[in-house]
Motif scaffolding. Structure first.
Motif, short mmCIF file in Angstrom:
data_model
loop_
_atom_site.label_atom_id
_atom_site.label_comp_id
_atom_site.label_asym_id
_atom_site.label_seq_id
_atom_site.Cartn_x
_atom_site.Cartn_y
_atom_site.Cartn_z
N ARG A 1 28.45 32.33 29.27
CA ARG A 1 29.06 32.16 30.59
C ARG A 1 28.52 30.86 31.15
O ARG A 1 27.28 30.72 31.29
CB ARG A 1 28.65 33.29 31.55
N ALA B 1 35.37 47.98 39.34
CA ALA B 1 34.79 46.68 39.65
C ALA B 1 33.95 46.75 40.92
O ALA B 1 32.81 46.24 40.96
CB ALA B 1 35.89 45.62 39.79
N TYR C 1 29.80 45.97 41.44
CA TYR C 1 29.20 45.02 42.37
C TYR C 1 28.20 45.72 43.29
O TYR C 1 27.13 45.20 43.59
CB TYR C 1 30.28 44.32 43.20
N GLU D 1 25.04 32.13 37.40
CA GLU D 1 26.04 32.91 36.66
C GLU D 1 25.53 34.33 36.58
O GLU D 1 24.31 34.55 36.55
CB GLU D 1 26.18 32.41 35.21
N GLU E 1 26.71 38.39 34.85
CA GLU E 1 27.67 39.32 34.28
C GLU E 1 27.03 40.69 34.40
O GLU E 1 25.81 40.83 34.31
CB GLU E 1 27.93 38.94 32.83
N GLN F 1 41.08 41.93 38.28
CA GLN F 1 40.59 41.23 39.46
C GLN F 1 41.44 39.98 39.62
O GLN F 1 41.73 39.29 38.64
CB GLN F 1 39.11 40.87 39.28
N ASN G 1 37.12 35.35 33.41
CA ASN G 1 36.02 35.39 34.38
C ASN G 1 36.28 34.52 35.60
O ASN G 1 35.36 34.09 36.27
CB ASN G 1 34.73 34.92 33.70
N PHE H 1 37.42 34.69 38.91
CA PHE H 1 37.79 35.52 40.06
C PHE H 1 36.69 35.44 41.11
O PHE H 1 35.59 34.94 40.83
CB PHE H 1 38.05 36.97 39.65
N PHE H 2 37.00 35.92 42.29
CA PHE H 2 36.02 35.94 43.36
C PHE H 2 34.92 36.93 43.00
O PHE H 2 35.19 38.10 42.73
CB PHE H 2 36.68 36.34 44.69
N HIS H 3 33.68 36.46 43.02
CA HIS H 3 32.55 37.31 42.68
C HIS H 3 31.76 37.54 43.97
O HIS H 3 31.11 36.63 44.47
CB HIS H 3 31.70 36.58 41.63
N ARG I 1 33.77 26.84 40.20
CA ARG I 1 34.28 27.71 39.13
C ARG I 1 35.56 27.10 38.59
O ARG I 1 36.32 26.49 39.34
CB ARG I 1 34.59 29.12 39.66
#
Ligand code: FAD
Ligand code: FAD
Ligand code: FES
Lengths: 497, 384
Positions: A47, A395, A399, A422, A424, B77, B143, B145-147, B275
């Motif tokens: 990532r 999801a 989080y 980053e 995951e 997402q 990957n 997307f809004f995190h 991003r």
């Protein structure tokens, strides 16, 4: 004539060492893996600028050239020892219970004892005699069990006969008063998946003895380097490997295996089949009920699917020192009550879970790009509550749980959150997806005393069928790597017969 | 260990009793047959069998394909893509397309495709795909997307052409679900008569004060009133005023990406605040830094598949495409070098791999390449 002598299902640690050992002996072997890359748990993914290590925190049993551990011999016989570059860790771990305990144990018996004695002066003697006991007991385990002494007797191995099936909690209680001290010495239970009340003392002793005597290690390039190196060795010695090739059926006739059928519909024949997939997948998914001997189904009834993990893979835009991380392995505990802790692993939420933060760059500054570092935050979690979750909430729950754990890490390493570049998040479902195991269990079945190979044979009663890996014995790198090699020896015997 | 020894261990009898009881009352795993697959498929199916239920013409060069399964679709997402697998003229190939409908729309996935000059798949989807047709896709992936843990609540979205699609999904979700986030959308296009979703974006931004829409047109027509030229550092600074406290998302074809990324970085925005998603492999690969001067894009090389046939490939094209044209099946998802699905082992020969390909250290060491982003420079031998 069959297509191959042996088919290996699954390229996890055990599948890789089994297939490679067989190829080195000139056996015609094919390794079939459902994923597109070898390793199973022993893998990595990228990532941004980070390559995240999936599972290897502390490699056990390797030792040094001067004082070799059992894994060293296994890797050497596979011809891969010289191709890997190992990184030795100075410490076993740092245990932190915010406000109550903070102690770091070196991977050195005397230093560990002294450090604990300094923190717990009231139990000075007990600490020394506990370590004496662990060592004496484990030396007996080595002689009686691992080296299989033919002249075994209670007179010769009194501690082994008395304590081989004892649980860890009763021993800790016998030696110590202070719950914080018991905690400091038993945090490795999460490496086995069951709490001290159930954890066989022989397992806790093995962890302490082996990690101290043989040191914890990591390796350059992470666990994917190990997997790629084993695969390379397999291919160099005439072995075949196919990826994106799940086995759907094991072909059985008259109580003996004939081969397998892949998801693409290809039938491959062989005299022996070794499964690195779970027994549940092997006997329930890949065979029909009437092909499976009843004792196998009955045997599985006494076992429960083991824990999985909730893991946050974190890439930071700074060095570990800037985060205040000084040790590679950090156990951050919520309670001294390990039963409570274990119960938390069956809950979805992570607000009261204990967890580990492993920061590889502390031992190996080259692990991540210059000026960055990575850490894995792991907590034990069973799959069950995750399976009940509606997919639409998956999801957001991920989080939420990650936030709970990060908030708790902030208490120990303030500022950590702000340096995240980053990340995951992996859940039990993630492990299920990538390994194909029930409950996403990288440890296999729960490992109570009754589940050890003393009571459950890894060899199913079907001619030519074998099992190896976490589900057929102990979990962890050393045990699974060695279990593949030992299954290969059994197969060679059958092929010669 | 022999049973007669085991029997002498303290506690042996207790363990045996436990086992007996558990075997009597324990769980019969044979009823679990098929469940692992079901659990995984709810979130991450290996493939989906979808039908084009509707086609919406968006602009002269773009259309939306509405894909439905007739039943359940796994959640995604906003910003994620699906990879389509197609059989076009006897060649099994595919491409990735971001979902442009929002995640709260659970009945279908929209993908919006814009024509790419000489594009193999985009031309097919624009000209030949028709309602009722079935298409096999991957599950939602990616990957981009809004995190909520890593990213700021103010999002700066920078799109070029078809790169609007993931942002459309994000913006629609924000306004339809009333999510508390602020959006600045910078949307670059060549001409003002070919701006996908222009009317909808204009409408949304006039209704919702948290959505700011800033189109930027490279070659505007005479009566066009908005910003002209490219999305530059200047444009960003002027419109945003405050640059910090925001996360930047960049999406579009390689040329746009190559232009905009240095602009954003030039503003001193830290790496972790940027991003990106790059749409496919760049045109004119030989112009890339590191391409060996002696090799022409139209050079023809041979590729030997270990234990199998030999095929020909051209240097200017990703190895994966040549493999597919010859009927060799290699799994793929992103086709932009990131996901590693198309990983193959290079046994001999050299390939060019542009910067940005996410290769593992150990893969590099053992000669693995991502075939979707590897260009054969000479004769190769590979292992699939
Ligand atoms: C987060 C985490 C942290 C860990 N930390 C440590 C640690 O610090 N130290 C340590 O020693 N251990 C650790 N472990 C445990 C260790 O990684 C595992 O116990 C070990 O790797 C399991 O190896 P295995 O041989 O059982 O195979 P697995 O890794 O379970 O692999 C099984 C393989 O079989 C394949 N397969 C399954 N079904 C099929 C099919 N039908 N057809 C084809 N292929 C199939 C799967 O895709 C997979 O590749 C950790 C694990 C995790 C997840
Ligand atoms: C994650 C992701 C999401 C995406 N989402 C979208 C989306 O929402 N909407 C959208 O429209 N697109 C999207 N794309 C882009 C899409 O996947 C395709 O890349 C795009 O449609 C072009 O595909 P094509 O088959 O038409 O072109 P290709 O045939 O792949 O051609 C691409 C370029 O290469 C050149 N080329 C073609 N053949 C050759 C050759 N033999 N030698 C040298 N050069 C050649 C062409 O001129 C063209 O410029 C996305 C890409 C990614 C990676
Ligand atoms: S398809 Fe994703 S890296 Fe090639």
């Amino acid at each position: 004539m069959t297509d191959y002598d042996v088919i290996v299902i699954g390229a996890g640690n055990a599948g890789l060492t089994a297939a490679t050992s067989l190829a080195l002996k000139g056996t015609r072997v094919i390794l079939l893996e459902r994923h597109n890359i070898p390793g199973g748990c022993a893998t990595s993914f990228c990532r941004g600028r980070f390559e995240f290590e999936v599972s290897l925190h502390q490699l056990s049993g390797l030792g040094t050239a001067k004082s070799p551990g059992p894994l060293r011999a296994t890797l050497n016989s596979l011809g891969v020892l010289d191709k890997l570059h190992f990184v030795e860790m100075r410490d076993l771990y740092r245990v932190i219970m915010p406000g109550r305990l903070d102690v770091t144990l070196r991977a050195n018996r005397n230093e560990a004892v002294q450090e604990l004695q300094k923190k717990f002066p009231a139990e000075k003697e007990a600490i020394a005699s506990f370590f004496d006991f662990v060592y004496k007991f484990f030396q007996e385990v080595i002689g009686a069990f691992y080296l299989n002494d033919p002249e075994i007797s209670r007179q010769k191995y009194p501690l082994f006969f008395q304590y081989a099936l004892a649980d860890s909690q009763s021993i800790l209680d016998k030696y110590f008063q202070d719950p914080l001290l018991k905690l400091a010495l038993s945090v490795y239970w999460t490496y086995m998946g069951v709490p001290p009340r159930h954890l066989p003392f022989s397992d806790l002793a093995a962890l302490l003895f082996a990690y101290i005597e043989f040191r914890p290690f990591h390796m350059k390039g992470g666990s994917q380097m190990l997997s790629n190196t084993l695969l390379d060795q397999l291919l160099r010695h005439g072995g075949t490997a196919r990826f994106n090739c799940a086995v759907e059926r094991i072909l059985v006739k008259d109580g003996a295996v004939r081969g397998v059928k892949t998801e693409q519909g290809d039938e491959i024949t062989a005299r022996c089949v070794l499964s690195n997939a779970s027994p549940i997948a092997t006997y329930i998914e890949m065979m029909d009920r009437d092909e499976v001997p009843e004792p196998l189904i009955t045997q599985m009834r006494s076992s429960t699917v083991g824990t999985s993990f909730f893991t946050i893979y974190m890439g930071f835009d700074c060095d570990p020192s800037e985060l205040g991380i000084t040790e590679t392995t950090n156990f951050i505990c919520a309670t001294t009550d390990s039963d409570r802790d274990y119960t938390e692993s069956k809950r979805l939420e992570c607000d009261e879970s204990s967890f580990i933060i492993s920061c590889y760059d502390v031992s190996d500054p080259d692990f991540s790009p210059p000026g960055t570092c990575q850490a894995a935050l792991v907590t034990m979690k069973y799959a069950e509550p995750w399976l009940r979750l509606p997919p639409s909430q998956y999801a957001s729950v991920k989080y939420r749980c990650a936030e709970q754990l990060l908030a708790r890490s902030e208490e120990v390493f303030p500022g950590l959150w702000g340096h995240l570049e980053e990340m995951e998040i992996a859940t039990p479902i993630t492990h299920m997806r990538y390994l194909g195991h029930p409950g996403g269990g990288p440890y296999g079945f729960d490992q109570y005393a009754k589940d050890s190979t003393m009571f459950v044979s890894p060899k199913p009663p079907i001619v030519g069928l074998y099992g190896a890996g976490a589900w057929y014995g102990s979990a962890g790198y050393q045990p699974t790597l060695m279990s593949g090699a030992s299954a290969a020896r059994a197969i060679l015997k059958e092929l010669k017969a | 260990m022999k049973t007669e020894i085991l029997q002498q261990l303290d506690g042996y009898g207790d363990v045996i009793k436990e086992i007996e009881v558990l075997r009597k009352y324990g769980y019969d795993y044979s009823i679990d047959r098929g469940t692992i697959r079901q659990y995984i498929d709810r979130l991450h199916p290996a493939s989906l069998d979808l039908k084009i239920v509707d086609i919406i013409e968006e602009t002269p060069s773009a259309r939306t394909l509405r894909l439905a399964s007739g039943g359940y679709l796994p959640p995604f997402q906003a910003g994620q893509y699906i990879a389509l697998t197609l059989d076009i003229g006897g060649v099994r190939t595919g491409r990735a397309y971001s979902i442009s409908s929002p995640p709260n729309q659970t009945g279908y996935y929209d993908i919006t495709v814009r024509r790419v000059e000489e594009g193999y798949v985009s031309s097919y989807l624009l000209e030949e795909a028709s309602p009722g047709q079935r298409i096999v896709t991957s599950g939602p992936s990616g990957n981009f997307f809004f995190h909520p843990i890593l990213h700021d609540r103010t999002m700066v979205l920078i799109a070029g052409g078809s790169g609007i699609t993931p942002f459309m999904s994000m913006i629609r979700e924000i306004v339809q679900c009333g999510i508390d986030r602020e959006v600045y959308l910078f949307y670059g296009n060549r001409s003002d008569d070919d701006v996908i979703f222009h009317d909808e974006l204009t409408e949304i931004s006039s209704t919702f004060s948290n959505i700011h829409y800033i189109p930027v047109i490279e070659k505007p027509s005479r009566n066009y009133k908005g910003l002209a030229g490219y999305i530059t550092a200047d444009v960003l600074t002027k419109e945003l005023r405050e640059l910090s406290g925001k996360t930047y998302y960049l999406c579009g074809p390689p040329a746009m990406y190559d232009f905009c990324l240095p602009q954003i970085e030039g503003l001193g925005i830290p790496k972790k605040k940027i991003r990106r998603e790059m749409y496919g492999t760049p045109k004119g690969i030989s112009a890339h830094p590191g391409w060996p001067s002696g090799v022409k894009e139209d050079a023809v090389v041979t590729v030997l598949l270990q234990g199998g046939r030999t095929i020909t490939a051209s240097s200017g094209e990703p190895l994966l495409n040549s493999l597919e044209r010859n009927g060799v099946i290699v799994p793929f998802l992103c086709r932009s070098g990131e996901c590693s699905m198309c990983r193959v082992k290079l046994l001999s020969g050299k390939v060019f791999q542009p910067e940005g390909v996410l290769l593992r250290k150990s893969d590099r060491e053992y000669g693995y390449i991502h075939s979707c982003a590897a260009y054969p420079l000479e004769d190769l031998e590979i292992l699939i």
